[in-house]
Write a protein that holds these residues in place. Structure first.
Motif, PDB file in Angstrom:
ATOM      1  N   PRO A   1       5.087  28.193  24.741  1.00 34.11           N
ATOM      2  CA  PRO A   1       4.542  26.882  25.187  1.00 34.11           C
ATOM      3  C   PRO A   1       3.455  27.013  26.347  1.00 34.11           C
ATOM      4  CG  PRO A   1       6.587  26.865  25.723  1.00 34.11           C
ATOM      5  CD  PRO A   1       6.689  28.079  24.822  1.00 34.11           C
ATOM      6  N   SER A   2       2.936  26.362  26.687  1.00 33.35           N
ATOM      7  CA  SER A   2       1.802  26.478  27.829  1.00 33.35           C
ATOM      8  C   SER A   2       2.566  26.552  29.184  1.00 33.35           C
ATOM      9  CB  SER A   2       0.606  25.531  27.757  1.00 33.35           C
ATOM     10  OG  SER A   2       0.857  24.422  27.402  1.00 33.35           O
TER      11      SER A   2
ATOM     12  N   GLU B   1       9.922  23.103  15.605  1.00 34.89           N
ATOM     13  CA  GLU B   1      10.875  21.997  16.335  1.00 34.89           C
ATOM     14  C   GLU B   1      10.724  21.692  17.620  1.00 34.89           C
ATOM     15  OE1 GLU B   1      14.970  22.803  15.205  1.00 34.89           O
ATOM     16  OE2 GLU B   1      14.203  23.095  12.961  1.00 34.89           O
ATOM     17  N   ARG B   2      10.396  22.989  18.323  1.00 29.20           N
ATOM     18  CA  ARG B   2      10.206  22.640  19.933  1.00 29.20           C
ATOM     19  C   ARG B   2       8.980  23.296  20.479  1.00 29.20           C
ATOM     20  NH1 ARG B   2      15.799  23.756  22.908  1.00 29.20           N
ATOM     21  NH2 ARG B   2      14.568  22.610  24.687  1.00 29.20           N
ATOM     22  N   GLY B   3       8.331  22.775  21.517  1.00 29.94           N
ATOM     23  CA  GLY B   3       7.343  23.307  22.180  1.00 29.94           C
ATOM     24  C   GLY B   3       6.111  22.422  21.960  1.00 29.94           C
TER      25      GLY B   3
ATOM     26  N   ALA C   1      13.593  30.444  17.293  1.00 32.53           N
ATOM     27  CA  ALA C   1      14.037  29.734  15.946  1.00 32.53           C
ATOM     28  C   ALA C   1      13.221  28.362  15.842  1.00 32.53           C
ATOM     29  CB  ALA C   1      15.203  29.723  15.388  1.00 32.53           C
ATOM     30  N   ALA C   2      13.616  27.656  16.977  1.00 30.29           N
ATOM     31  CA  ALA C   2      12.956  26.210  17.078  1.00 30.29           C
ATOM     32  C   ALA C   2      11.614  26.323  17.256  1.00 30.29           C
ATOM     33  CB  ALA C   2      13.908  25.430  18.537  1.00 30.29           C
ATOM     34  N   TYR C   3      11.065  27.029  18.151  1.00 34.57           N
ATOM     35  CA  TYR C   3       9.829  27.118  18.279  1.00 34.57           C
ATOM     36  C   TYR C   3       9.094  27.521  17.273  1.00 34.57           C
ATOM     37  CZ  TYR C   3       5.532  27.968  20.639  1.00 34.57           C
ATOM     38  OH  TYR C   3       3.932  27.902  21.159  1.00 34.57           O
TER      39      TYR C   3
END
Lengths: 277, 279, 298
Positions: free
Chosen positions: B62-63, B277-279, B271-273
């Motif tokens: 993510p940024s 799912e996330r980020g 895995a989530a990113y």
């Protein structure tokens, strides 16, 4: 209703401003234009300027400006480049220098006149001379020039500095080839504005470059600037008003053309910047 | 020669040993325990990884998690940020680049950088490419000419601009400007290219053109690319490094070959990113 | 890359690094000159004023028996108050006109009028002060003389100075208004505010920082103006008691007496110059504090 009145008030205030400006301009034009002739520009003043022309005065004005520019250009541009490109902007010293420059830019010109009178004329024994006047003007122009140049350089997009560094360019190359050419119109505009201010200056010159209205023989000679000439004609020479208006017209035309040039330059620069995005 | 990065417990090591199909895993940059802080505020810490020669390594995450800060330590552009401090070691071609007496300018000629926004100088196309060469003391017309031509051909810009080398580089389209910037980095014949989201400021078509070009450059250059576009990272990269913010400090979470990292991440955050799912 | 090319790069490299260092050294030398000049100016003014201000010396400026330098009476108060009266008066006159014309250009004037009008203001800003003085002396003074002799007075000085500082107020206010987000206007319109309420209630308050900076700069210019005021104020040393009485301001006093002043008298003139500088310093400090705050997000 109130809204209507307010609109009226705003238009009224604006027209008052326009009226004052118009009055001033018409006055200068009506009284100045009849004086204006090639003869007026190229002959010596006679009887303290009541008759004759303003040739030596124009020469003195440019000489004073020339001295001032010779001094102020290298020091001013150099200081500005250092401030913008080489200094550590967070340091206390640099911010103190900036504040001092801002203060100096606002100091009344008569105070510069005092300093020039005491230091250049007195302490350095240059007397009332074009040199003293030019040096005093240089002190006055310095803060303005530094601040405008710095603003011009600071407006150059930072990405070019990063690009230059990433290519391993030296700062000298980057400055010389990219930053300064890009900022040149803004720097020139700032320079022109400070020349305009210097040409309009009277108070700083009365006690430094002196009053003598004949042709200066050297830079060590006293010489009267155009603005000082106008002051002297209107205050000390009975019947000098006509010639004063003639000189005022010449002075205004010079300053207005310089300011217009400066505006055109900075406007074209703004457009260049906008079109880049 | 295979070398395993020192395993630290702050990040998960993916499958590195096998080597991606296109390149041998010879480390070009060896980074150990790198940390970056701005005015005493740490933004990135504990990064250790090897960047392999001739491979494309994608930095994802993510940024604000320190990817760009990390990238700018590799050519020491971080020196330009007031208050920035970099600790740890970076070894490049057998020398420690963070040493005080290290020759930064020659590092920067060997490690080219491409920025997010195309930033050609406000000069002609030709001058843009000449400037870095002249700076290196190359003044001969014929040499300049041939280097410029080959760099422009390499980025596929030659046919588009060969008739107007003397017009302002700012008159080019965004995608062309970006390729010009890459050509400008290439004229110095670097061995590494750092790319900070090189496609994110471009329209989809230009972005595709630039991406194809990056793919063509792989193998001859070591490329490290920061990207927010996971699909792009997956298409381009041989290796991927996943960064994440932990307690307001950027960390390297997982590093390894690209495909395994995307398909069977070792770390739950990864895995989530990568699954969105996330980020 | 071949070895020789590598060597070439190394060599030119060393040369270039030298260039950078030399340039930096050279430029910091020039900066040093500037700093030296700044210090020199302040130091010299203090040095020259020293005889009049050291110890209890500065108290003599506060004495009430007037300014008779030849008798050693150096009371600066009448001129100090005259400066304040002229400056404040000019500001009070110029503020509505300056702000009004800024609002006019920004929100009321049709495009064909607005742009030339802004040009007029810029032009006005460039007119030399001595021309204002000339105009005031030959046009305004006779006019006021018919109404309230002697003509050269506090009132005339205020009018001339007001016209002079008007462009400063107008241009800075205008750029402050221009810098406001257009969102403000849209929001006001969405709330169905009248144009007057929008301007007076929303836009001007939102731009107050920029406007205040303009006002401060205008005050500095008004207090520092010398010749235009000297030419129309009458230059009699007295407390400013009536609007149509002649007065002498601090700057005019310096200009009028510098040529023949000696010893303590001369030092007193330098002291008044120093005082002007100090006032400008306070104003500049305030302006820079204000504009710095403006830049940082709230």
């Amino acid at each position: 209703m109130i809204n209507r009145l307010f609109t009226l008030l705003i238009w009224g205030l604006a027209s008052c401003v326009l009226f004052a400006f118009g009055w001033l301009m018409v006055d200068v034009l009506v009284q100045g234009v009849p004086m204006l002739s090639l003869d007026f520009l190229t002959s010596d003043p006679i009887r303290s300027g009541r008759a004759g022309g303003i040739y030596p005065i124009i020469v003195s004005t440019f000489l004073i400006l020339g001295v001032a520019l010779t001094i102020v250009l290298p020091i001013g541009l150099g200081s500005a480049i250092w401030l913008c490109e080489f200094s550590n902007k967070d340091s206390k010293i640099v911010s103190t220098i900036r504040l001092s420059l801002d203060v100096l830019a606002g100091v009344p010109s008569i105070v510069f006149g005092l300093f020039g009178y005491a230091f250049f004329c007195g302490f350095l024994e240059l007397g009332f001379s074009i040199l003293s006047g030019g040096l005093t003007l240089a002190c006055m122009m310095l803060p303005i020039l530094i601040r405008t140049t710095e603003a011009g350089l600071a407006a150059v997009p930072n990405e070019w500095r990063r690009a230059g560094a990433a290519l391993g360019l030296s700062r000298t190359t980057l400055l010389w080839r990219v930053l300064i050419p890009y900022a040149a119109p803004a720097i020139t505009a700032g320079l022109l504005l400070s020349i305009g201010r210097a040409t309009a200056e009277t108070a700083a010159l009365i006690f430094t470059s002196g009053y003598v209205d004949r042709m200066p023989e050297s830079l060590a000679d006293s010489g009267r600037s155009l603005a000082v000439h106008i002051y002297d004609l209107s205050m000390n020479v009975v019947g000098g008003d006509k010639a004063a208006y003639g000189s005022a017209l010449v002075l205004i035309m010079f300053i207005v053309s310089i300011n217009l040039l400066a505006n055109a330059l900075s406007e074209s620069w703004m457009q260049k910047r906008v079109s880049r995005q | 020669m295979k070398q395993t990065p020192k395993i630290s417990n702050t990040y998960t090591l993916g499958s590195v040993e096998q080597g991606a199909e296109c390149c041998e895993p010879i480390p070009h940059f060896s980074i150990r325990d790198l940390a970056v802080s701005y005015n005493q505020k740490t933004v990135l810490s504990n990064v250790s990884l090897d960047v392999y020669k001739g491979c494309i390594t994608a930095l994802i995450g993510p940024s604000g998690c320190g990817k760009s800060s990390f990238l700018s330590t590799l050519n020491r552009l971080s020196d330009m940020v007031p208050g920035a401090k970099v600790t740890g070691t970076i070894e490049f071609e057998g020398q420690s680049t963070l040493a005080n007496n290290y020759d930064v300018e020659s590092l920067r000629t060997k490690v080219g950088m491409i920025f997010q926004n195309p930033n050609p100088f406000p000069l002609t196309i030709r001058k843009n490419l000449e400037l870095p060469l002249r700076e290196r003391g190359i003044k001969k017309k014929s040499v300049l000419e041939s280097k410029i031509t080959s760099a422009l051909k390499e980025v596929g810009l030659w046919d588009e601009v060969k008739d107007r080398l003397n017009v302002s580089a700012l008159s080019l389209s965004g995608g062309q400007q970006q390729r010009l910037c890459i050509a400008r980095a290439l004229v110095l014949e670097p061995s590494v290219l750092l790319m900070d989201e090189p496609c994110s400021a471009l329209d989809p078509i230009s972005s595709g053109v630039v991406e194809d070009m990056i793919r063509r450059l792989a193998g001859r250059y070591t490329i490290i690319i920061v990207t927010h576009n996971l699909a792009q990272a997956r298409r381009l990269a041989n290796y991927a490094a996943f960064f994440w913010m932990k307690e307001r400090v950027g960390k390297l979470i997982e590093f390894g070959q690209c495909q395994p990292l995307f398909e069977s991440p070792q770390h739950s955050l990864t895995a989530a990113y990568v699954s969105g799912e996330r980020g | 890359m071949t070895q020789s090319a590598g060597l070439l790069i190394q060599l030119s490299h060393i040369k270039k690094r030298g260039v950078d260092d030399w340039l930096c050294l050279f430029l910091s030398g020039l900066m040093g000159l500037t700093v030296l000049l700044l210090l020199l100016i302040v130091a010299f003014l203090i040095l020259e004023a020293w005889p009049a201000i050291h110890g209890d010396g500065w108290r003599q400026f506060l004495r009430s028996d007037g300014w008779y330098p030849l008798e050693g009476k150096l009371g600066l108060l009448p001129m100090f108050w005259a400066s304040i009266a002229v400056g404040v008066g000019a500001l009070l006159v110029a503020l509505p006109f300056g702000l009004g014309s800024a609002v006019f250009i920004a929100y009321y004037a049709p495009k064909v009028i607005g742009k030339p009008f802004a040009g007029v203001i810029t032009l006005l800003a460039g007119v030399p002060s001595v021309v204002f003085g000339l105009w005031g002396l030959t046009e305004l003074v006779p006019l006021v003389n018919q109404w309230h002799p002697p003509g050269a007075s506090l009132f005339t000085a205020i009018i001339v100075l007001a016209i002079m500082i008007l462009p400063t107020i107008s241009l800075t206010s205008y750029s402050a208004l221009l810098a406001l987000p257009t969102q403000l206007q849209l929001n006001s319109a969405a709330l169905a505010l009248s144009k007057k309420t929008m301007v007076v209630g929303v836009l001007i308050p939102a731009a107050w920082r920029g406007i205040t900076v303009g006002v401060l700069l205008a005050i500095a210019r008004a207090l520092g103006e010398t010749l235009a005021v000297l030419m129309v104020a009458g230059n009699v040393v007295q407390m400013p008691t009536g609007l149509f009485e002649p007065v002498r301001v601090l700057t005019a006093n310096i200009a009028l007496e510098m040529a023949y002043a000696t010893d303590n008298h001369r030092a007193a003139l330098f002291a008044s110059g120093l005082m002007l500088m100090f006032v400008v310093f306070l104003i500049a400090l305030g302006a820079s504090k204000l504009s710095k705050k403006e830049m940082s997000p709230i």
